[in-house]
Design an enzyme around this catalytic site. Sequence first.
Site, PDB file in Angstrom:
ATOM      1  N   GLY A   7       6.953  85.686 -78.135  1.00 14.88           N
ATOM      2  CA  GLY A   7       7.217  84.482 -77.360  1.00 14.88           C
ATOM      3  C   GLY A   7       6.487  83.266 -77.883  1.00 14.88           C
ATOM      4  O   GLY A   7       7.062  82.167 -77.991  1.00 14.88           O
ATOM      5  N   THR A  35       2.456  92.482 -80.119  1.00 11.99           N
ATOM      6  CA  THR A  35       2.605  93.917 -79.876  1.00 11.99           C
ATOM      7  C   THR A  35       3.793  94.490 -80.624  1.00 11.99           C
ATOM      8  O   THR A  35       3.697  95.554 -81.245  1.00 11.99           O
ATOM      9  CB  THR A  35       2.758  94.191 -78.371  1.00 11.99           C
ATOM     10  N   LYS A  89       6.883 101.734 -84.202  1.00 18.09           N
ATOM     11  CA  LYS A  89       7.372 102.904 -83.451  1.00 18.09           C
ATOM     12  C   LYS A  89       8.770 103.298 -83.904  1.00 18.09           C
ATOM     13  O   LYS A  89       9.064 104.487 -84.060  1.00 18.09           O
ATOM     14  CB  LYS A  89       7.348 102.595 -81.957  1.00 18.09           C
ATOM     15  N   ALA A 149      -8.679  82.192 -77.682  1.00 18.11           N
ATOM     16  CA  ALA A 149      -8.757  80.931 -76.950  1.00 18.11           C
ATOM     17  C   ALA A 149      -8.945  81.198 -75.462  1.00 18.11           C
ATOM     18  O   ALA A 149      -8.363  82.134 -74.908  1.00 18.11           O
ATOM     19  CB  ALA A 149      -7.491  80.109 -77.175  1.00 18.11           C
ATOM     20  N   GLY A 206       2.482 110.813 -68.604  1.00 16.09           N
ATOM     21  CA  GLY A 206       3.325 109.681 -68.220  1.00 16.09           C
ATOM     22  C   GLY A 206       4.758 109.872 -68.649  1.00 16.09           C
ATOM     23  O   GLY A 206       5.032 110.437 -69.715  1.00 16.09           O
ATOM     24  N   TYR A 233       8.998 104.907 -70.882  1.00 10.65           N
ATOM     25  CA  TYR A 233       9.697 104.925 -72.174  1.00 10.65           C
ATOM     26  C   TYR A 233       8.738 105.113 -73.349  1.00 10.65           C
ATOM     27  O   TYR A 233       9.099 105.747 -74.354  1.00 10.65           O
ATOM     28  CB  TYR A 233      10.550 103.663 -72.343  1.00 10.65           C
ATOM     29  N   ILE A 234       7.516 104.600 -73.257  1.00 13.07           N
ATOM     30  CA  ILE A 234       6.577 104.759 -74.368  1.00 13.07           C
ATOM     31  C   ILE A 234       6.209 106.226 -74.542  1.00 13.07           C
ATOM     32  O   ILE A 234       6.226 106.763 -75.654  1.00 13.07           O
ATOM     33  CB  ILE A 234       5.317 103.899 -74.136  1.00 13.07           C
ATOM     34  N   ALA A 281      17.031  99.517 -74.539  1.00 12.38           N
ATOM     35  CA  ALA A 281      17.203 100.845 -75.138  1.00 12.38           C
ATOM     36  C   ALA A 281      15.911 101.629 -75.037  1.00 12.38           C
ATOM     37  O   ALA A 281      14.819 101.060 -74.966  1.00 12.38           O
ATOM     38  CB  ALA A 281      17.625 100.725 -76.597  1.00 12.38           C
TER      39      ALA A 281
END
Length: 451
Positions: free
Chosen positions: A15, A41, A50, A114, A173, A176-177, A344
């Site tokens: 972003g 990331t 990944k 910062a 967990g 999705y990761i 996805a």
Amino acid sequence: MAFDYDLFVIGAGSGGLAASKRAAAYGAKVAIAEADLVGGTCVIRGCVPKKLMVYASQFSHLYHDAEGYGWSAVKPEFDWAKLVQTINQEVLRLSSLHISFLEKNHVELIPSFAKFLDAHTLEVGDRKVTAERILIAVGGEAIKPDLVGIEHAVTSREMFHLPQFPKRFAVIGGGYIGVEFAGIMNGLGAKVTQIIRDTHILRGFDLDIRNSIQTGMTNHGIHFHTGIDAPSLQITKGEDGLTIAFLDGDRNPQSLTVDTVLAATGRKPNLDKLNLEVVGVEIVKGAIAVKPDSSTSQPHIYAVGDCTDRINLTPVAIAEGRAFADTVFGHTPRLMSHRGVASAVFSQPEAATVGLTESEALAQYGDSVKVYRSQFRPMFHSLTGADEKTLMKLVVVGEEERLLGIHMVGKDAAEIIQGMAIVLNMGGKKKDLDATIGIHPSAAEEFVTMR
């Protein structure tokens, strides 16, 4: 008041990079601060490395599948250290490329963290700078659950730099990761166990998608412990590895010993060191509260991407950043729509989705909802003998059968759903799909022949 910069961006992720370059293209004087590698990331420790690991893990299946097509059996060997090294080289290449893009667009890169000193002043390393407008784009970070022995677990951040390949691997967990890394490590040859609180992985996704992926993962050899009592889980380190003990859904004690434990139970906005309290930026449930134009409670301070916890996807952060720059510096006001965003899961089997799940559609529209569903063995596996299934699903509403949701599990799901998202976002109907001639033989044609 004269400012050092027209725009100062905190965070050189997806972003922040998108916003800074576009604002500079409109003639703004822009600087961006990043204490880590440039790219965020996604580039450094997320979707890019990944996905490369996903590709690497799929070769093990292809060696076996080839035998069904007449190729002789081989005994391949996998080199974890080589994979880690080559992926890291690619990450560094991409990071350098993003730096060159900043230079070409005349955006000043300051390689420091910062934080706010006042509404228009930031401390950046050993400097103090002022800016008329400030954009916060610091993303999120993986968090570990508060469990006994959790210090022995790694997060997704460390997964790309494990010094040795773990032959026994556990995931805590079901998001999705965790699902993606379970598939990766299984494909690379590890014995994988996934431990989740729910009965199914991927909470929030369509139930048919959840069922189909979990069944596919089980068929690939991944073992699941479901419905566990999460507070009972604890990790201890011993000579033979890490032992995970917990109570299952029936309150029976269970344990397993592995080489590596991945804690994949969530992420949070990376706000701790920004000193936001001194400028009064509103925080809600740990994320920066923003208006539709990405402005915060302070009208000259904006925020985009995962630190706002709207839809935490790279393309969303990019679109938010560009919409901000177009509005503020390009004087072309526009808002980024968060409806109909496709996503996805690069699980094995792969899944992709756009629009409403079946349960969401029923909650909103009731009995006027209709579902079309198809499950079949993909043609590729007609000769391999593998127990693989492709699932495709359409959720429609009303007599006109307007498309509300499109879902798929199977090879190339992400590539196929990307195109289907256009149909849904244009207000397409089931009859529009029916009127389209399919490409034969392909899996995608099932979406236009479904009855």
